[in-house]
Scaffold this active site. Structure first.
Site, short mmCIF file in Angstrom:
data_model
loop_
_atom_site.label_atom_id
_atom_site.label_comp_id
_atom_site.label_asym_id
_atom_site.label_seq_id
_atom_site.Cartn_x
_atom_site.Cartn_y
_atom_site.Cartn_z
N TRP A 258 -2.69 -2.78 -1.76
CA TRP A 258 -2.39 -4.22 -1.89
C TRP A 258 -3.29 -4.88 -0.85
O TRP A 258 -3.07 -4.74 0.35
CB TRP A 258 -0.91 -4.47 -1.59
CG TRP A 258 -0.49 -5.89 -1.81
CD1 TRP A 258 -0.07 -6.45 -2.98
CD2 TRP A 258 -0.43 -6.94 -0.82
NE1 TRP A 258 0.23 -7.78 -2.78
CE2 TRP A 258 0.02 -8.10 -1.47
CE3 TRP A 258 -0.72 -7.01 0.54
CZ2 TRP A 258 0.20 -9.31 -0.81
CZ3 TRP A 258 -0.55 -8.22 1.20
CH2 TRP A 258 -0.10 -9.35 0.53
N LYS B 157 6.10 -4.48 -3.56
CA LYS B 157 7.55 -4.36 -3.36
C LYS B 157 7.95 -4.49 -1.90
O LYS B 157 8.93 -5.12 -1.57
CB LYS B 157 8.00 -3.00 -3.91
CG LYS B 157 9.49 -2.75 -3.82
CD LYS B 157 10.23 -3.52 -4.86
CE LYS B 157 11.73 -3.39 -4.72
NZ LYS B 157 12.41 -4.50 -5.39
N GLU C 147 8.07 -15.27 -10.44
CA GLU C 147 7.35 -14.08 -9.99
C GLU C 147 7.00 -13.12 -11.13
O GLU C 147 6.00 -12.43 -11.06
CB GLU C 147 8.07 -13.35 -8.86
CG GLU C 147 9.34 -12.64 -9.25
CD GLU C 147 10.01 -11.94 -8.07
OE1 GLU C 147 9.32 -11.43 -7.19
OE2 GLU C 147 11.25 -11.90 -8.05
N CYS D 147 0.85 -1.19 0.00
CA CYS D 147 0.00 0.00 0.00
C CYS D 147 0.89 1.24 0.00
O CYS D 147 1.93 1.29 0.66
CB CYS D 147 -0.94 0.09 1.18
SG CYS D 147 -2.15 -1.23 1.23
N ASN E 110 -1.95 2.37 5.54
CA ASN E 110 -1.07 1.27 5.13
C ASN E 110 -0.76 0.48 6.39
O ASN E 110 -0.30 1.04 7.37
CB ASN E 110 0.22 1.86 4.53
CG ASN E 110 1.30 0.83 4.33
OD1 ASN E 110 1.01 -0.36 4.18
ND2 ASN E 110 2.55 1.27 4.32
N GLY E 111 -1.03 -0.83 6.38
CA GLY E 111 -0.77 -1.67 7.56
C GLY E 111 -1.94 -2.57 7.83
O GLY E 111 -2.79 -2.79 6.96
C1 F6R Z 1 11.71 -10.98 -5.09
C2 F6R Z 1 11.59 -9.97 -4.06
C3 F6R Z 1 11.13 -10.38 -2.72
C4 F6R Z 1 11.91 -9.59 -1.64
C5 F6R Z 1 11.34 -9.90 -0.26
C6 F6R Z 1 12.11 -9.19 0.83
O1 F6R Z 1 12.20 -10.45 -6.28
O2 F6R Z 1 11.83 -8.81 -4.31
O3 F6R Z 1 11.24 -11.73 -2.53
O4 F6R Z 1 13.25 -9.94 -1.73
O5 F6R Z 1 10.00 -9.51 -0.20
O6 F6R Z 1 12.06 -7.81 0.68
P1 F6R Z 1 13.12 -6.88 1.38
O7 F6R Z 1 14.45 -7.16 0.80
O8 F6R Z 1 12.65 -5.49 1.12
O9 F6R Z 1 13.07 -7.23 2.84
#
Ligand code: F6R
Length: 614
Positions: free
Chosen positions: A81, A609, A494, A2, A107-108
């Site tokens: 999301w 993300k 993915e 979000c 968000n949360g």
């Molecule tokens: C895959 C991807 C996710 C992140 C995971 C952890 O391409 O991006 O698997 O690696 O959600 O995210 P971070 O690194 O932000 O803790």
């Protein structure tokens, strides 16, 4: 997970809010909305107005074009999301109270929303969505006696869970309120205007002066100033930071996708890291916050991370164990705290995260800290929650990563783990100095090798496209490239939605080999290494069962052509550094297959993300 943006100032809010949402779309993209308080002449009562819709932000833009919002210089917007309730118009944010005067974006996750919903319904409030957010606007309405800040304080003190909030009310057209617990929220300071946002890129076009709101802080934004409070309503002094990244860092700069741009940035990311972290053969780990005595006393390491960052942690295990002799366990952060990990004061926790906001990683870190471990994070986002909760931080400084599939953050995490291992090994004297120096020399050379691989990306694109019809992929690797196989499979599934599995090549005969026939593609990661011959044997087993092989091999290895249908070459380097090199073709295979299949590479379905829920 979000994205929020809010604006108060002297310009038209709607274009700023919608444009900001576009930059936050990587955080979630199943529905979106904008809410504003229309501008009015003094004394004239105005009503809040909302446009929201399902789907991507383009849908919201289309809606606003056909049904324009009135002029306004105060508003909030949100890209969702979904956690509670389907991704439809009703569940999209902002959410209003019964009177339609108070608008909230969130968000949360509010964990006690069912209880609160029941209590509000008993009082006669009409809750129309299935979300955990809508109750917040009703709680504020319930507490409102003419002072919006006091009502917000009273409302949020009843909430359990994580939240970043943006709140506006038509009774207070001069004020935007923000609050956070657990979910990220920043305030952007402009001239005659101020902003809230989930992340810096949303407001980078307008200001670089940022306040990182901390947990249990509230802010009241007016056109000409910002005041921050604690949850007791007491005003507190905070410092603004100046962010260093440039506007073009969050633009595609001519690349078809952010993912491709970020793949191409990898040589510079490593070059930058090497320049700042290596002085001759000395590794400089500013930010680590552990002195040599403390580092030397470490007798056990846990790496905790999720997804791609977890795979980087697995590579780190091989490197640290090889160079220091210290045992390393790698845990999916979401599992770590449920298994009572054996952690004590001599344990070093390495928390790896691009965003620094991943709820599972944060929870693992909190668990480790209660047991007395030291936590060092390897993180990309400056000032993130993870960084604030760690004892030390090694920033990867890879620049903003917008593509949902992680690429440059991954190679930066691996390189940082290599540097940490090299530093620890120089203290432990576990390997010969000659060995360390050779690895350092090869590491310094990796950016050049990356450029060599990228020069041949047309060959990789050709091979990827030729194999894009396969309905199932296996990725096989051994030893330090077993994690590379996991990462190659994750990247492909993915962004292309093709079922793909990563396996330790030696495990194949214990089950997965049953999958092999002429309809399966198998990516075999087989650079020259201590396990090269064993990989070749595995490839022969696949060939014997008619599987189609794409091999990733070391330049000059002509013999491998007899075992593979296609070969992608990477230059030679030290075995410990091969995961850095093979990552590139693996990313490009996934990218070109997804493009060939017409998939939304930067915003794959169901993903976000930054995953700020557990
Ligand atoms: C895959 C991807 C996710 C992140 C995971 C952890 O391409 O991006 O698997 O690696 O959600 O995210 P971070 O690194 O932000 O803790």
């Amino acid at each position: 997970m979000c994205g929020i943006i809010g604006y108060i100032g002297n310009r038209q809010a709607v274009p700023i809010l919608v444009d900001g949402l576009k930059k936050l779309e990587y955080r979630g993209y199943d529905s979106s909305g904008v809410g504003i308080i229309p501008s009015s002449d003094e004394g004239v009562v105005v009503k809040a107005d909302i446009r929201k819709t399902h789907g991507k932000i383009q849908n919201l833009q289309d809606l606003i074009r056909t049904k324009p919002l009135p002029q306004s210089s105060l508003g909030v917007s949100h890209t969702r999301w979904a956690t509670h309730g389907a991704p439809n118009r009703v569940n999209a944010h902002p959410h209003a109270d019964c009177s339609g005067r108070i608008l909230v974006v969130h968000n949360g996750i509010i964990e006690n929303y069912e209880q609160l919903t029941q209590a509000l319904c008993k009082k006669g409030h009409k809750i129309i969505s299935e979300t955990d957010t809508e109750i917040i606007s009703h709680l504020i309405e319930d507490a409102y006696r003419g002072n919006l800040l006091a009502a917000v304080v009273k409302a949020i003190r009843q909430l359990k869970g994580a939240f970043a909030l943006g709140i506006i009310s038509s009774d207070h057209p001069d004020m935007l309120i923000a609050a956070r617990v657990g979910s990220p929220l920043i305030i952007g300071l402009g001239k005659g205007e101020n902003f809230i946002a989930s992340d810096v890129p949303a407001i980078l076009d307008y200001t670089k002066r940022i306040i990182y709101l901390k947990d249990r802080q509230l802010a009241v934004l007016k056109e000409d100033g910002v005041r921050v409070y604690n949850f007791e309503g007491k005003s507190i002094r905070v410092k603004a930071d100046k962010v260093s990244f440039k506007v073009d860092a969050v633009q595609k700069q001519g690349f078809a996708h952010f993912m491709l741009k970020e793949i191409h940035e990898q040589p510079e990311v490593l070059q930058r890291m090497i320049k700042t972290r290596l002085k001759g053969n000395k590794v400089i780990l500013d930010g680590l916050n552990l002195n040599e005595r403390q580092l030397k006393s470490v007798n056990k390491v846990f790496a905790v991370a999720c997804g791609t960052a977890y795979h980087a942690g697995l590579v780190g295990k091989y490197v640290i164990e090889k160079l220091t002799g210290i045992p390393v366990s790698v845990d999916a952060a979401s599992e770590f705290r449920y298994r009572n990990p054996i952690v004590d004061k001599k344990t070093l926790i390495i928390a790896i995260s691009q965003s620094g906001e991943t709820a599972d990683t944060l929870a693992a870190v909190r668990e480790a800290k209660t047991k007395g471990a030291k936590v060092v994070s390897i993180c990309n986002v400056v000032g993130s929650s993870l960084v604030r909760e760690s004892d030390g931080v090694l920033y990867t400084h890879a620049g903003p990563e917008i593509g949902v599939a992680s690429t440059k953050a991954y190679i930066a995490q691996i390189a940082m783990l290599c540097l940490l291992a090299l530093k620890m090994s120089s203290l432990k004297k576990f390997v010969k100095e000659k060995t360390r120096k050779k690895i350092l020399k090869d590491l310094k050379h990796i950016p050049t090798l990356y450029r060599d691989i990228l020069r041949n990306k047309a060959d990789i694109a050709r091979i990827a496209k030729k194999n894009s019809h396969f309905g199932c992929f296996l990725f096989l690797g051994r030893n330090i490239n077993f994690p590379s196989a996991l990462e190659g499979a994750l990247k492909l599934k993915e962004i292309s939605y093709i079922p793909a599995e990563g396996y330790a090549a030696g495990e194949m005969k214990h089950g997965p080999i049953a999958l092999i026939d002429e309809y399966r593609a198998v990516v075999c990661i087989a650079p020259r290494s201590s396990v090269y011959e064993k990989m070749i044997s595995n490839m022969q087993e696949i060939r014997a069962r008619k599987g189609k092989i794409i091999a990733i091999a070391t330049q000059g290895d002509e013999a491998i052509k007899t075992h593979a249908n296609h070969v992608i070459y990477v230059p030679p380097t030290d075995e410990l550094l091969t995961p850095l090199l093979v990552a590139l073709p693996l990313q490009l295979i996934a990218y070109y297959i997804a493009v060939q299949l017409g998939c939304d590479v930067d915003q794959p379905r169901n993903l976000a993300k930054s995953v700020t829920v557990e």
